[in-house]
Design an enzyme around this catalytic site. Structure first.
Site, short mmCIF file in Angstrom:
data_model
loop_
_atom_site.label_atom_id
_atom_site.label_comp_id
_atom_site.label_asym_id
_atom_site.label_seq_id
_atom_site.Cartn_x
_atom_site.Cartn_y
_atom_site.Cartn_z
N ASN A 192 -10.41 11.44 7.45
CA ASN A 192 -10.63 11.96 8.65
C ASN A 192 -12.09 12.67 8.81
O ASN A 192 -12.22 13.68 8.12
CB ASN A 192 -9.59 12.64 9.39
CG ASN A 192 -8.21 12.01 9.63
OD1 ASN A 192 -8.13 10.84 10.31
ND2 ASN A 192 -7.29 12.33 8.74
N GLU B 219 1.03 11.44 -11.97
CA GLU B 219 1.74 11.46 -13.27
C GLU B 219 1.24 10.55 -14.25
O GLU B 219 0.58 9.42 -13.64
CB GLU B 219 3.40 11.16 -13.02
CG GLU B 219 4.20 11.12 -14.21
CD GLU B 219 5.59 10.76 -13.78
OE1 GLU B 219 6.38 10.99 -14.84
OE2 GLU B 219 5.88 10.25 -12.86
N GLN C 149 0.69 -1.29 0.05
CA GLN C 149 0.08 0.02 -0.08
C GLN C 149 0.77 1.25 0.08
O GLN C 149 2.21 1.22 0.51
CB GLN C 149 -0.85 0.11 1.18
CG GLN C 149 -0.21 0.19 2.59
CD GLN C 149 -1.46 -0.03 3.60
OE1 GLN C 149 -1.27 0.94 4.50
NE2 GLN C 149 -1.77 -1.01 4.07
N GLU D 277 -4.06 3.33 -0.27
CA GLU D 277 -4.98 3.77 0.68
C GLU D 277 -5.42 4.90 1.06
O GLU D 277 -4.45 6.06 1.18
CB GLU D 277 -4.49 3.08 1.96
CG GLU D 277 -5.05 3.40 3.40
CD GLU D 277 -4.35 2.92 4.42
OE1 GLU D 277 -4.71 3.35 5.54
OE2 GLU D 277 -3.10 2.54 4.39
N HIS E 286 4.71 12.23 -6.04
CA HIS E 286 3.51 11.99 -6.66
C HIS E 286 3.23 10.45 -6.61
O HIS E 286 4.26 9.43 -6.40
CB HIS E 286 3.62 12.24 -8.10
CG HIS E 286 4.74 11.90 -8.81
ND1 HIS E 286 5.92 12.46 -9.04
CD2 HIS E 286 5.00 10.47 -9.24
CE1 HIS E 286 6.95 11.62 -9.52
NE2 HIS E 286 6.14 10.52 -9.89
N ARG F 68 -3.77 10.88 2.49
CA ARG F 68 -5.02 11.58 3.28
C ARG F 68 -5.89 12.27 2.46
O ARG F 68 -5.32 13.17 1.48
CB ARG F 68 -4.42 12.37 4.38
CG ARG F 68 -3.63 11.76 5.63
CD ARG F 68 -3.28 12.85 6.53
NE ARG F 68 -2.52 12.04 7.62
CZ ARG F 68 -1.24 11.82 7.53
NH1 ARG F 68 -0.53 12.27 6.36
NH2 ARG F 68 -0.84 11.13 8.57
#
Length: 338
Positions: free
Chosen positions: A93, A162, A18, A89, A116, A22
């Site tokens: 929040n 990209e 992974q 992932e 990136h 966020r």
């Protein structure tokens, strides 16, 4: 023997599973990564007790996999914690979708380490035209700048995505495939051995004069990494891989500056990128091996409220999550199977 080479391989078959970012608004981010970039939402973990939810997406081979599991169920968890590929992932929040939220730090400023994520496609120009009609904005279009033929789009949070041309057209049926995560490193003599100990192999490296790129792959079965290739051949090889590579970018000279460091994406006011993660057969054994490399842990396997997973530091201070293959009981709010 240096700390970086104290362990030649972490036990338990570590595989890169992974990359975590966020996000502020899952409705927008999921629409982008699913509808524009063609990823599949394979699982979710919802933690209302801690007020956050995780969304896991990956590129599944077109025509080979009809994914019919319901994200958030035990069956989806079992699948996701056993994949041989790499997922993106997305961490939400609760409350950040509110317009008053100032947004996340997307990187590429000052000493930011994260650069990136990337996706490969057969035709970058056609892909970018299609993306633009879908409302996507660009940091760099393929006909702009010195490097023609590649582009950097913005995702809904402003992270750079990209867009890279595959080395051969028609061989991968997906319009896009998740192809890389880029991190900047201070000293390749430390970072490369660390990730090699985590089961990765360098499949291409290129010196551009004032910086170098190192491309590392996990699950290298079928790739002869000992084969001597020209740079063009090595570039062509990774340009046709279905799974992503970890691109480590070294700006020459940083290794000689004791005061220099990269921000890892978790500092106050600079949160955006969170970590990369590896599956292992036994978290405790793997962490015993990692510990000998001397870079330390943010969270030991028995630390905190979630036992059985860990967050190690790599040589640049990036967080590396260590997760048991087949998963653990995370304490998330499960979804009933449909």
């Amino acid at each position: 023997m240096s700390l970086a080479t104290a362990v030649t391989k972490v036990l338990g078959r570590p595989t890169w599973q992974q990359t975590m970012l966020r996000i502020s608004n899952p409705l927008k981010s999921l629409a982008f990564y699913q509808n524009v970039m063609g990823m599949t939402l394979i699982d979710t973990l919802d933690f209302p007790q801690w007020k956050f939810k995780l969304y896991f997406l990956t590129t599944l081979p077109k025509g080979q996999h009809n994914y019919n599991l319901t994200p958030g169920t035990k069956e989806a968890h079992d699948y996701m914690w056993s994949i041989e590929g790499t997922a993106l992932e997305l961490t939400h929040n609760y409350g950040t979708e509110d317009p008053s939220f100032k947004g996340y730090h997307v990187g590429n400023q000052g000493n930011d380490g994260f650069g990136h994520v990337a996706f490969n496609t057969d035709d970058v120009y056609a892909a970018c035209e299609k993306m633009e009609t879908m409302g996507v904005t660009f940091q760099k279009k393929p006909n702009e700048g010195r490097m023609k033929g590649l582009a950097f789009a913005h995702d809904p949070d402003g992270y750079w995505v990209e867009i890279v041309k595959r080395s051969e057209t028609g061989k991968i049926q997906n319009y896009f495939n998740f192809s890389q995560t880029m991190l900047r490193i201070k000293d390749p003599k430390k970072s490369i051995p660390f990730y090699e100990a985590m089961g990765m192999k360098v499949v291409r490296q290129k010196n551009y004069g004032d910086f170098s790129n190192y491309f590392l792959s996990s699950n290298c079965e079928g790739i002869d990494v000992e084969e001597i290739l020209s740079d063009a051949e090595a570039k062509a090889r990774i340009g046709q891989m279905f799974g992503p590579v970890l691109e480590l970018t070294h700006n020459h000279g940083t290794e000689h500056d004791d005061a220099f460091h990269h921000y890892n994406g978790n500092e106050e006011e600079r949160q955006g990128f969170g970590h990369i993660g590896f599956l292992v057969d036994d978290v405790y054994v793997a962490c015993d091996n990692i510990r000998t490399m001397g870079y330390g842990f943010k969270k030991e396997p028995d630390g905190g409220s979630m036992k059985g997973l860990a967050f190690a530091y790599d040589p640049d201070g990036y967080l590396v999550e260590i997760i048991k293959r087949h998963g653990i009981e995370f304490g998330d709010l499960k979804v009933d199977k449909k």
